[in-house]
Design a protein around this motif. Structure first.
Motif, PDB file in Angstrom:
ATOM      1  N   ASP A 148      11.276   3.454  15.377  1.00  7.08           N
ATOM      2  CA  ASP A 148       9.972   3.536  14.706  1.00  7.08           C
ATOM      3  C   ASP A 148       8.862   3.673  15.744  1.00  7.08           C
ATOM      4  N   THR A 149       8.924   2.841  16.765  1.00  2.00           N
ATOM      5  CA  THR A 149       7.918   2.902  17.821  1.00  2.00           C
ATOM      6  C   THR A 149       8.018   4.215  18.585  1.00  2.00           C
ATOM      7  N   ALA A 150       9.256   4.664  18.827  1.00  2.00           N
ATOM      8  CA  ALA A 150       9.455   5.948  19.512  1.00  2.00           C
ATOM      9  C   ALA A 150       8.854   7.089  18.708  1.00  2.00           C
ATOM     10  N   ALA A 151       9.049   7.078  17.392  1.00  2.00           N
ATOM     11  CA  ALA A 151       8.511   8.134  16.539  1.00  2.00           C
ATOM     12  C   ALA A 151       6.978   8.148  16.593  1.00  2.00           C
ATOM     13  N   THR A 152       6.380   6.968  16.577  1.00  2.00           N
ATOM     14  CA  THR A 152       4.914   6.884  16.617  1.00  2.00           C
ATOM     15  C   THR A 152       4.379   7.321  17.972  1.00  2.00           C
ATOM     16  N   LEU A 153       5.066   6.927  19.024  1.00  2.00           N
ATOM     17  CA  LEU A 153       4.674   7.341  20.374  1.00  2.00           C
ATOM     18  C   LEU A 153       4.742   8.855  20.520  1.00  2.00           C
ATOM     19  N   ARG A 154       5.878   9.445  20.151  1.00  2.00           N
ATOM     20  CA  ARG A 154       6.034  10.899  20.283  1.00  2.00           C
ATOM     21  C   ARG A 154       5.057  11.648  19.361  1.00  2.00           C
ATOM     22  N   ALA A 155       4.826  11.111  18.175  1.00  2.00           N
ATOM     23  CA  ALA A 155       3.877  11.756  17.254  1.00  2.00           C
ATOM     24  C   ALA A 155       2.494  11.827  17.875  1.00  2.00           C
ATOM     25  N   ASN A 156       2.088  10.775  18.555  1.00  3.38           N
ATOM     26  CA  ASN A 156       0.790  10.786  19.235  1.00  3.38           C
ATOM     27  C   ASN A 156       0.791  11.748  20.414  1.00  3.38           C
ATOM     28  N   GLU A 157       1.862  11.739  21.193  1.00  2.00           N
ATOM     29  CA  GLU A 157       1.940  12.622  22.358  1.00  2.00           C
ATOM     30  C   GLU A 157       1.949  14.096  21.946  1.00  2.00           C
ATOM     31  N   MET A 158       2.580  14.386  20.812  1.00  2.00           N
ATOM     32  CA  MET A 158       2.681  15.769  20.332  1.00  2.00           C
ATOM     33  C   MET A 158       1.491  16.176  19.467  1.00  2.00           C
ATOM     34  N   ALA A 159       0.520  15.285  19.304  1.00  2.00           N
ATOM     35  CA  ALA A 159      -0.668  15.549  18.483  1.00  2.00           C
ATOM     36  C   ALA A 159      -0.298  15.888  17.040  1.00  2.00           C
ATOM     37  N   CYS A 160       0.687  15.151  16.506  1.00  2.00           N
ATOM     38  CA  CYS A 160       1.045  15.318  15.096  1.00  2.00           C
ATOM     39  C   CYS A 160      -0.101  14.802  14.225  1.00  2.00           C
ATOM     40  N   GLU A 161      -0.200  15.350  13.034  1.00  2.00           N
ATOM     41  CA  GLU A 161      -1.273  14.965  12.124  1.00  2.00           C
ATOM     42  C   GLU A 161      -0.859  13.846  11.184  1.00  2.00           C
ATOM     43  N   ALA A 162       0.443  13.580  11.105  1.00  2.00           N
ATOM     44  CA  ALA A 162       0.943  12.488  10.269  1.00  2.00           C
ATOM     45  C   ALA A 162       2.406  12.220  10.608  1.00  2.00           C
ATOM     46  N   ILE A 163       2.824  10.992  10.306  1.00  2.00           N
ATOM     47  CA  ILE A 163       4.239  10.632  10.366  1.00  2.00           C
ATOM     48  C   ILE A 163       4.755  10.575   8.934  1.00  2.00           C
ATOM     49  N   PHE A 164       5.829  11.287   8.670  1.00  2.00           N
ATOM     50  CA  PHE A 164       6.485  11.221   7.366  1.00  2.00           C
ATOM     51  C   PHE A 164       7.715  10.333   7.503  1.00  2.00           C
ATOM     52  N   LYS A 165       7.687   9.201   6.814  1.00  2.00           N
ATOM     53  CA  LYS A 165       8.792   8.247   6.882  1.00  2.00           C
ATOM     54  C   LYS A 165       9.662   8.429   5.634  1.00  2.00           C
ATOM     55  N   GLY A 166      10.835   9.045   5.812  1.00  2.00           N
ATOM     56  CA  GLY A 166      11.746   9.264   4.697  1.00  2.00           C
ATOM     57  C   GLY A 166      12.581   8.033   4.425  1.00  2.00           C
ATOM     58  N   THR A 167      12.551   7.530   3.192  1.00  2.00           N
ATOM     59  CA  THR A 167      13.253   6.303   2.831  1.00  2.00           C
ATOM     60  C   THR A 167      14.071   6.509   1.557  1.00  2.00           C
ATOM     61  N   LYS A 168      14.600   5.413   1.030  1.00  5.20           N
ATOM     62  CA  LYS A 168      15.373   5.449  -0.213  1.00  5.20           C
ATOM     63  C   LYS A 168      14.488   5.320  -1.444  1.00  5.20           C
ATOM     64  N   VAL A 169      13.222   4.969  -1.258  1.00  4.43           N
ATOM     65  CA  VAL A 169      12.298   4.799  -2.380  1.00  4.43           C
ATOM     66  C   VAL A 169      11.076   5.686  -2.167  1.00  4.43           C
ATOM     67  N   ASP A 170      10.296   5.891  -3.247  1.00  7.11           N
ATOM     68  CA  ASP A 170       9.225   6.877  -3.225  1.00  7.11           C
ATOM     69  C   ASP A 170       7.872   6.317  -2.796  1.00  7.11           C
ATOM     70  N   GLY A 171       7.880   5.390  -1.841  1.00  4.00           N
ATOM     71  CA  GLY A 171       6.623   4.851  -1.352  1.00  4.00           C
ATOM     72  C   GLY A 171       6.760   3.413  -0.900  1.00  4.00           C
ATOM     73  N   VAL A 172       5.622   2.764  -0.727  1.00  8.64           N
ATOM     74  CA  VAL A 172       5.571   1.364  -0.305  1.00  8.64           C
ATOM     75  C   VAL A 172       5.326   0.494  -1.533  1.00  8.64           C
ATOM     76  N   TYR A 173       6.145  -0.522  -1.709  1.00  7.26           N
ATOM     77  CA  TYR A 173       6.038  -1.449  -2.843  1.00  7.26           C
ATOM     78  C   TYR A 173       5.705  -2.850  -2.339  1.00  7.26           C
TER      79      TYR A 173
END
Length: 243
Positions: A148-173
């Protein structure tokens, strides 16, 4: 790519973070090739929209460092084993994507030149500009840090506009919807509320890193066919975690 396609696309460059468990299907362990192929097809559908895609895949379907440590293994060794598991998953996803005609690079934080590329930021950015999917493997290359931390670090380094977290449910509950019928889904929620409520979207270090860099996290169901591409067109059900 047509101009109409560009106008329908919400983001230009994104990070897709999925767990290793997402690749094992209904099995209790390892890789399930049909599941890997299905996820690769989801990635291809977004790639076809002209979106530049980074990926980070966990290794929990093969080995999880924290569990190994809990069973008596020295933590640093266990974490390095977990990093190697992420490389295996990344190679499997690369094979599935290239089978669909999507050029892909696996980029490892731990050098292993005969298997994949070492992480060099400028080179990775160039791959993205050439519309290659970049799968970042081996975490940050350091023990005690999750994917998770690696994904956030690389997303910032690559200037991504968002992180998409794919899970088993359709959002945060507010509680586990698989166990509680009255669980309430959030359409939007702040980083601080995620931390205060201990909602387990990502680990606390990843949430804090995303918050400090104003990088939104989109939590959606990876099991929903077309869910990834739908969100990029402004459709679908998901939770946006942001400032």
């Amino acid at each position: 790519m047509s101009e109409a396609t560009e106008t329908r696309t919400t983001y230009k460059r994104v990070m897709l973070k999925i767990s290793g468990e997402a690749l094992m299907g209904d099995q209790g362990y390892g890789l399930h090739p049909p599941t890997v192929a299905r996820i690769a097809q989801e990635v291809k559908s977004v790639h076809d929209m002209g979106v530049e895609i980074c990926m980070v895949i966990g290794g929990g379907n093969i080995f999880r460092g924290l569990q190994g440590s809990a069973q008596g293994m020295e933590r640093t060794t266990a974490d390095y084993m977990g990093m190697l598991a992420t490389v295996m998953n990344a190679l499997a996803m690369q094979a599935a994507l290239e089978d669909l005609g999507v050029f892909t690079r696996v980029i490892s934080a731990i050098p292993m030149d005969q298997v994949c590329e070492p992480y060099i930021r400028r080179r990775a950015v160039r791959h993205l500009e050439k519309k290659r999917v970049c799968i970042f493997a081996a975490g940050t290359g350091n023990p005690y840090f999750t994917t998770d931390t690696a994904a956030t670090l690389r997303a910032n380094e690559m200037a991504c506009e968002a992180i998409f977290k794919g899970t088993k449910v359709d959002g945060v509950y507010d509680k586990d919807p698989k166990k509680h019928a009255d669980a309430r889904r959030f359409d939007t929620i702040s980083f601080d509320d995620v931390l205060v409520k201990h909602l387990q979207v990502m680990d606390a270090s990843a949430i804090a890193l995303a918050r400090d860099n104003h990088l939104p996290i989109i939590v959606f169901s990876l099991d929903e066919p077309g869910g990834f591409s739908g969100i990029l067109r402004g459709e679908g059900t998901y939770t946006r975690v942001s400032d």
